[in-house]
Design a protein around this motif. Structure first.
Motif, PDB file in Angstrom:
ATOM      1  N   LEU A  22       0.859  -1.184   0.000  1.00  0.00           N
ATOM      2  CA  LEU A  22       0.000   0.000   0.000  1.00  0.00           C
ATOM      3  C   LEU A  22       0.892   1.230   0.000  1.00  0.00           C
ATOM      4  CD1 LEU A  22      -3.045   0.856   0.166  1.00  0.00           C
ATOM      5  CD2 LEU A  22      -2.707   1.114   2.631  1.00  0.00           C
ATOM      6  N   ASP A  23       0.436   2.261  -0.691  1.00  0.00           N
ATOM      7  CA  ASP A  23       1.147   3.546  -0.717  1.00  0.00           C
ATOM      8  C   ASP A  23       2.588   3.408  -1.207  1.00  0.00           C
ATOM      9  OD1 ASP A  23      -1.167   4.650   0.310  1.00  0.00           O
ATOM     10  OD2 ASP A  23      -0.445   4.680   2.376  1.00  0.00           O
ATOM     11  N   GLY A  24       2.817   2.471  -2.107  1.00  0.00           N
ATOM     12  CA  GLY A  24       4.141   2.326  -2.702  1.00  0.00           C
ATOM     13  C   GLY A  24       5.119   1.473  -1.933  1.00  0.00           C
ATOM     14  N   GLY A  25       4.720   0.932  -0.793  1.00  0.00           N
ATOM     15  CA  GLY A  25       5.593   0.069  -0.007  1.00  0.00           C
ATOM     16  C   GLY A  25       5.080  -1.354   0.018  1.00  0.00           C
ATOM     17  N   THR A  26       5.979  -2.286   0.267  1.00  0.00           N
ATOM     18  CA  THR A  26       5.609  -3.697   0.381  1.00  0.00           C
ATOM     19  C   THR A  26       6.317  -4.302   1.583  1.00  0.00           C
ATOM     20  OG1 THR A  26       5.230  -3.948  -2.002  1.00  0.00           O
ATOM     21  CG2 THR A  26       5.643  -5.958  -0.756  1.00  0.00           C
ATOM     22  N   TRP A  27       5.585  -5.085   2.366  1.00  0.00           N
ATOM     23  CA  TRP A  27       6.110  -5.679   3.590  1.00  0.00           C
ATOM     24  C   TRP A  27       5.749  -7.160   3.643  1.00  0.00           C
ATOM     25  CZ3 TRP A  27       3.389  -1.226   3.013  1.00  0.00           C
ATOM     26  CH2 TRP A  27       4.039  -0.021   3.347  1.00  0.00           C
ATOM     27  N   GLU A  28       6.636  -7.964   4.227  1.00  0.00           N
ATOM     28  CA  GLU A  28       6.345  -9.371   4.483  1.00  0.00           C
ATOM     29  C   GLU A  28       5.415  -9.475   5.700  1.00  0.00           C
ATOM     30  OE1 GLU A  28       7.410 -12.040   2.751  1.00  0.00           O
ATOM     31  OE2 GLU A  28       8.586 -10.831   1.321  1.00  0.00           O
ATOM     32  N   VAL A  29       4.381 -10.293   5.583  1.00  0.00           N
ATOM     33  CA  VAL A  29       3.425 -10.430   6.680  1.00  0.00           C
ATOM     34  C   VAL A  29       2.970 -11.876   6.821  1.00  0.00           C
ATOM     35  CG1 VAL A  29       2.512  -8.062   6.675  1.00  0.00           C
ATOM     36  CG2 VAL A  29       1.546  -9.764   5.109  1.00  0.00           C
ATOM     37  N   ASP A  30       2.618 -12.237   8.055  1.00  0.00           N
ATOM     38  CA  ASP A  30       1.928 -13.495   8.351  1.00  0.00           C
ATOM     39  C   ASP A  30       0.493 -13.154   8.734  1.00  0.00           C
ATOM     40  OD1 ASP A  30       4.289 -14.951   8.003  1.00  0.00           O
ATOM     41  OD2 ASP A  30       4.829 -14.738  10.132  1.00  0.00           O
ATOM     42  N   ASN A  31      -0.448 -13.829   8.141  1.00  0.00           N
ATOM     43  CA  ASN A  31      -1.863 -13.549   8.385  1.00  0.00           C
ATOM     44  C   ASN A  31      -2.542 -14.725   9.062  1.00  0.00           C
ATOM     45  OD1 ASN A  31      -1.140 -11.570   6.270  1.00  0.00           O
ATOM     46  ND2 ASN A  31      -3.338 -11.155   6.187  1.00  0.00           N
ATOM     47  N   ASN A  32      -3.472 -14.422   9.960  1.00  0.00           N
ATOM     48  CA  ASN A  32      -4.332 -15.438  10.554  1.00  0.00           C
ATOM     49  C   ASN A  32      -5.558 -15.656   9.669  1.00  0.00           C
ATOM     50  OD1 ASN A  32      -2.770 -15.818  12.922  1.00  0.00           O
ATOM     51  ND2 ASN A  32      -3.693 -13.990  13.838  1.00  0.00           N
ATOM     52  N   VAL A  33      -5.838 -16.916   9.401  1.00  0.00           N
ATOM     53  CA  VAL A  33      -7.054 -17.308   8.694  1.00  0.00           C
ATOM     54  C   VAL A  33      -7.927 -18.073   9.682  1.00  0.00           C
ATOM     55  CG1 VAL A  33      -8.016 -18.569   6.735  1.00  0.00           C
ATOM     56  CG2 VAL A  33      -5.739 -17.508   6.545  1.00  0.00           C
ATOM     57  N   TRP A  34      -9.208 -17.715   9.734  1.00  0.00           N
ATOM     58  CA  TRP A  34     -10.117 -18.312  10.710  1.00  0.00           C
ATOM     59  C   TRP A  34     -11.239 -19.053   9.985  1.00  0.00           C
ATOM     60  CZ3 TRP A  34      -7.992 -18.168  15.292  1.00  0.00           C
ATOM     61  CH2 TRP A  34      -7.124 -17.112  15.614  1.00  0.00           C
ATOM     62  N   ILE A  35     -11.485 -20.290  10.433  1.00  0.00           N
ATOM     63  CA  ILE A  35     -12.552 -21.116   9.877  1.00  0.00           C
ATOM     64  C   ILE A  35     -13.490 -21.491  11.018  1.00  0.00           C
ATOM     65  CG2 ILE A  35     -13.107 -23.243   8.637  1.00  0.00           C
ATOM     66  CD1 ILE A  35     -10.150 -23.206   7.629  1.00  0.00           C
ATOM     67  N   VAL A  36     -14.750 -21.138  10.882  1.00  0.00           N
ATOM     68  CA  VAL A  36     -15.747 -21.383  11.927  1.00  0.00           C
ATOM     69  C   VAL A  36     -16.810 -22.324  11.371  1.00  0.00           C
ATOM     70  CG1 VAL A  36     -17.427 -20.348  13.497  1.00  0.00           C
ATOM     71  CG2 VAL A  36     -15.358 -19.080  12.875  1.00  0.00           C
ATOM     72  N   GLY A  37     -17.043 -23.436  12.061  1.00  0.00           N
ATOM     73  CA  GLY A  37     -18.068 -24.358  11.597  1.00  0.00           C
ATOM     74  C   GLY A  37     -17.977 -25.696  12.289  1.00  0.00           C
TER      75      GLY A  37
END
Length: 210
Positions: free
Chosen positions: A15-30
């Motif tokens: 975003l805004d011309g920058g890029t960063w490495e990230v870890d994301n949480n994915v949530w599954i409900v059921g």
């Protein structure tokens, strides 16, 4: 009975011309047959593998930043489920998918039923205009999926386009810290926390932000 499955996927946020490495949480409900997926980030096949043979009723997006949505079109194709996003984040969606659209909208107060529990949509702008949290009082002792609005240790980032520190503080104060203290906070990145652990630090965040 509904349960929460969790996986972490890795990629980039730009975003805004920058890029960063990230870890994301994915949530599954059921349960064993049907589920809802919240923020299937980065690796569509890994999320599909976590879903297994279950039917995905709906894909819910907490907001439109590209780390949360860049894999969602592929994931939608794998599981044949509708993708929903708050309309105030449509410009973020369009930056990633200029020739496509979400299948529907998430609005404040919407309810999503799955496996005997209800996910209540809470519009919590600030990190982005269309940020949404999902509160499930019947899950465990109460669970809220906060995306990037509230983390362990404070509010989400507000230093980039379309964000507002004052707005995110108002959202957290009025929509999240009013939940029961035992409510578990499942975040978009990093470790879980509780409303009770975060609520005493509101003034610190305000002072830090200013």
């Amino acid at each position: 009975m509904a349960r929460i499955d969790h996986l972490v996927t890795s990629g980039t946020f730009s975003l805004d011309g920058g890029t960063w490495e990230v870890d994301n949480n994915v949530w599954i409900v059921g349960d064993d047959e049907r589920c809802v997926v919240i923020d299937p980030a980065h690796d569509a096949q890994a999320v599909k593998d976590a879903v297994g043979v279950r039917t995905v009723e709906v894909i819910l997006l907490t907001h439109g930043h590209d780390d949360h949505i860049r894999a969602v079109k592929e994931f939608r194709g794998l599981v044949d489920a509708p993708v929903l996003l708050h309309p105030d984040d449509r410009m973020l969606w369009d930056a990633v998918y200029p020739e496509d659209a979400p299948d529907g909208q998430i609005n404040d107060g919407d309810e999503f039923q799955i496996a005997g529990v209800t996910l209540h949509a809470l519009h919590t702008p600030g990190h982005s205009p269309g940020s949404v949290c999902f509160y499930a009082p019947e899950l465990e002792e109460g669970v809220v999926f906060t995306g990037d609005t509230l983390f362990q240790g404070g509010p989400g980032a507000t230093g980039r386009s379309y964000s507002s520190f004052e707005t995110i503080i108002e959202s957290i104060q009025n929509r999240l810290l009013t939940l029961p203290p035992t409510t578990s906070v499942r975040t978009g990145h990093g470790d879980a926390t509780t409303i009770g652990d975060e609520a005493p630090h509101l003034q610190e965040w305000i002072d830090r932000g200013h």
